[in-house]
Motif scaffolding. Sequence first.
Motif, mmCIF file in Angstrom:
data_model
loop_
_atom_site.group_PDB
_atom_site.id
_atom_site.type_symbol
_atom_site.label_atom_id
_atom_site.label_comp_id
_atom_site.label_asym_id
_atom_site.label_seq_id
_atom_site.Cartn_x
_atom_site.Cartn_y
_atom_site.Cartn_z
ATOM 1 N N PHE A 209 48.651 42.894 39.169
ATOM 2 C CA PHE A 209 48.970 44.626 39.338
ATOM 3 C C PHE A 209 50.733 44.981 40.130
ATOM 4 N N ASP A 210 50.367 45.727 40.258
ATOM 5 C CA ASP A 210 51.844 46.519 41.033
ATOM 6 C C ASP A 210 51.903 47.725 41.245
ATOM 7 N N ARG A 211 51.796 48.041 42.918
ATOM 8 C CA ARG A 211 51.849 48.777 43.186
ATOM 9 C C ARG A 211 50.940 50.033 42.249
ATOM 10 N N GLY A 212 50.155 50.482 42.752
ATOM 11 C CA GLY A 212 48.601 51.881 42.123
ATOM 12 C C GLY A 212 47.478 52.274 43.457
ATOM 13 N N ARG A 213 46.673 52.767 42.231
ATOM 14 C CA ARG A 213 45.576 52.792 42.943
ATOM 15 C C ARG A 213 44.392 52.316 41.850
ATOM 16 N N ILE A 214 43.428 52.005 42.783
ATOM 17 C CA ILE A 214 41.532 51.608 42.141
ATOM 18 C C ILE A 214 40.371 52.953 43.006
ATOM 19 N N TYR A 215 40.233 53.257 41.499
ATOM 20 C CA TYR A 215 39.400 54.339 41.657
ATOM 21 C C TYR A 215 37.990 53.514 41.292
ATOM 22 N N ARG A 216 36.725 53.189 42.770
ATOM 23 C CA ARG A 216 35.582 52.284 42.016
ATOM 24 C C ARG A 216 34.977 53.551 42.007
ATOM 25 N N ARG A 217 34.177 53.945 41.221
ATOM 26 C CA ARG A 217 32.824 54.897 40.992
ATOM 27 C C ARG A 217 31.229 54.206 41.003
ATOM 28 N N GLU A 218 30.669 53.894 42.272
ATOM 29 C CA GLU A 218 29.396 53.773 41.915
ATOM 30 C C GLU A 218 27.871 54.444 42.578
ATOM 31 N N GLY A 219 27.479 55.261 41.784
ATOM 32 C CA GLY A 219 26.717 55.762 41.280
ATOM 33 C C GLY A 219 27.458 57.425 42.291
ATOM 34 N N THR A 220 26.863 58.314 42.536
ATOM 35 C CA THR A 220 27.884 59.817 43.095
ATOM 36 C C THR A 220 28.945 58.833 43.775
ATOM 37 N N ARG A 221 28.880 57.781 44.339
ATOM 38 C CA ARG A 221 29.999 57.453 45.375
ATOM 39 C C ARG A 221 30.973 56.746 44.574
ATOM 40 N N LEU A 222 32.574 58.180 45.134
ATOM 41 C CA LEU A 222 33.897 57.276 44.044
ATOM 42 C C LEU A 222 35.134 57.121 46.300
ATOM 43 N N ASP A 223 35.073 55.904 45.761
ATOM 44 C CA ASP A 223 35.999 54.981 46.484
ATOM 45 C C ASP A 223 37.480 55.100 45.994
ATOM 46 N N VAL A 224 38.775 55.301 46.529
ATOM 47 C CA VAL A 224 40.241 55.808 46.494
ATOM 48 C C VAL A 224 40.653 53.895 47.433
ATOM 49 N N LEU A 225 41.170 53.602 46.887
ATOM 50 C CA LEU A 225 42.204 52.846 46.894
ATOM 51 C C LEU A 225 42.900 52.663 46.870
ATOM 52 N N ARG A 226 44.866 52.577 47.749
ATOM 53 C CA ARG A 226 46.020 52.218 47.326
ATOM 54 C C ARG A 226 46.306 50.789 47.213
ATOM 55 N N PHE A 227 46.958 50.196 46.146
ATOM 56 C CA PHE A 227 47.207 48.408 46.870
ATOM 57 C C PHE A 227 48.819 48.645 46.600
ATOM 58 N N GLY A 228 49.943 47.078 46.821
ATOM 59 C CA GLY A 228 50.759 46.413 46.272
ATOM 60 C C GLY A 228 50.483 46.131 45.327
ATOM 61 N N THR A 229 49.490 44.938 45.810
ATOM 62 C CA THR A 229 49.416 43.512 44.364
ATOM 63 C C THR A 229 47.540 43.933 44.348
ATOM 64 N N TYR A 230 47.819 43.529 43.075
ATOM 65 C CA TYR A 230 46.304 42.951 42.985
ATOM 66 C C TYR A 230 45.994 42.764 42.108
ATOM 67 N N VAL A 231 45.219 41.412 41.982
ATOM 68 C CA VAL A 231 44.441 40.482 40.790
ATOM 69 C C VAL A 231 43.188 40.644 39.954
ATOM 70 N N ILE A 232 43.078 40.765 39.094
ATOM 71 C CA ILE A 232 41.976 40.607 38.437
ATOM 72 C C ILE A 232 42.334 39.493 36.925
ATOM 73 N N ARG A 233 40.268 38.925 37.677
ATOM 74 C CA ARG A 233 40.650 37.061 37.196
ATOM 75 C C ARG A 233 39.641 36.764 36.228
ATOM 76 N N LEU A 234 39.979 36.599 35.176
ATOM 77 C CA LEU A 234 39.240 36.505 33.485
ATOM 78 C C LEU A 234 39.218 35.208 33.518
ATOM 79 N N PRO A 235 37.900 33.978 33.453
ATOM 80 C CA PRO A 235 37.534 33.084 33.019
ATOM 81 C C PRO A 235 38.194 32.892 31.705
ATOM 82 N N LEU A 236 38.754 32.050 31.227
ATOM 83 C CA LEU A 236 39.213 31.602 30.053
ATOM 84 C C LEU A 236 37.885 31.083 28.804
#
Length: 388
Positions: A209-236
């Motif tokens: 991913f290029d240029r975006g935001r991540i919204y991470r929710r765990e229970g009642t907690r919400l974290d917001v992170l802005r990124f330039g590059t982000y990678v999701i790795r999925l084992p085949l």
Amino acid sequence: MLKLVHRQILKELLHLFALSLGCLLGIILLGRMLQLRDVLLAQNVGGMDLLTLFFFLVPTILLMIMPIASMLSVFLTFLRMSTDREMVALKASGVSLYRMLPAPLIFALLCSAGALFISHHGISWGMNHFKSTLMNLVSSQTRLALQAGIFNQDLSGLTLYAHKVDEQSGVMEFVFVQDKRQKNITVNIVSERAKVVTDVTQGDLLITFDRGRIYRREGTRLDVLRFGTYVIRLPLAELFGGGYDPGERKASELSVAELRLLQEDPEALERVDTTANKVDVELVKRFALPAGCFVLALFAMPIACAFQGLRQHWGLMLSLGLFIVYYTMFSFGVSLGETGVLDPRIGLWVPNILFLLIFGMGLFLSAEERVPRISLRLPRWRFGGTNS
């Protein structure tokens, strides 16, 4: 005359070898297709892609079936010659069994040389291309599955939406992803641009991913992170049925040079799904199996003479039974070597040495016509009933 005899014997040996190899190869490839049916169905592999994948599996299979194919060829050739009384005619013309030996000897050397080349270079070449082709197919199928304006849930634990999708390059624009792979944690990713690629070395599918935001929710907690590059790795492995993991590298898939490097550098074993004992066994196997082609081809010659007059189908069953004895001994040596109970140089070479000794003794007895006529003691097998 003798050169003509050698040419005819060698010609028949090669024809039977090609026939045996083709039949055995077809049977084993069919079995492999059934083993990989979950993988192939899950990825909707086409006919030409399927043929390409199986072509790269051929070297691995050939190394296993060449010993039995070489044995069958020699056994059936000399059994036919004995049954048709060609052996008697040749001996009456002054051509002894020793003088017939060059043709099967040349044939055995050719089979052994071919198996040795496959064991050193063909296996690693085939498996590397098989895995890279399979992973490229997965990447292509994944890109085709990602249609613009549709929420896609084909990827394990991910829901993916893209406003625009380029099927050829895998580039997506205005992307939304919901990641629920972690229990009780929801991750939402919003990005201007993303791309799907395959990491051939690790066996992973990457979504960058290029240029975006991540919204991470765990229970009642919400974290917001802005990124330039982000990678999701999925084992085949997660995308395949049956737990197949193309990212794993096993000792049986490596070249002889790579196996020797692993022996010299034990720390490198951490990067390969194997153990030191398996590396030692596999390295010995790469030489023992080609030698087995040579030994079994020669071994079959006096055995066929001993069963003079035996019908072809019984000869086929007999030769398969003898190969099972050899392969059982060989497999037992592999098991003992992998567990560290026995040195693989002993366990894997004992069958070759034993069968080579039997060949020498059998050749001497057959040439001196002192071998027992075993076929005469099996009237029920030959004629389907008792003799009156």
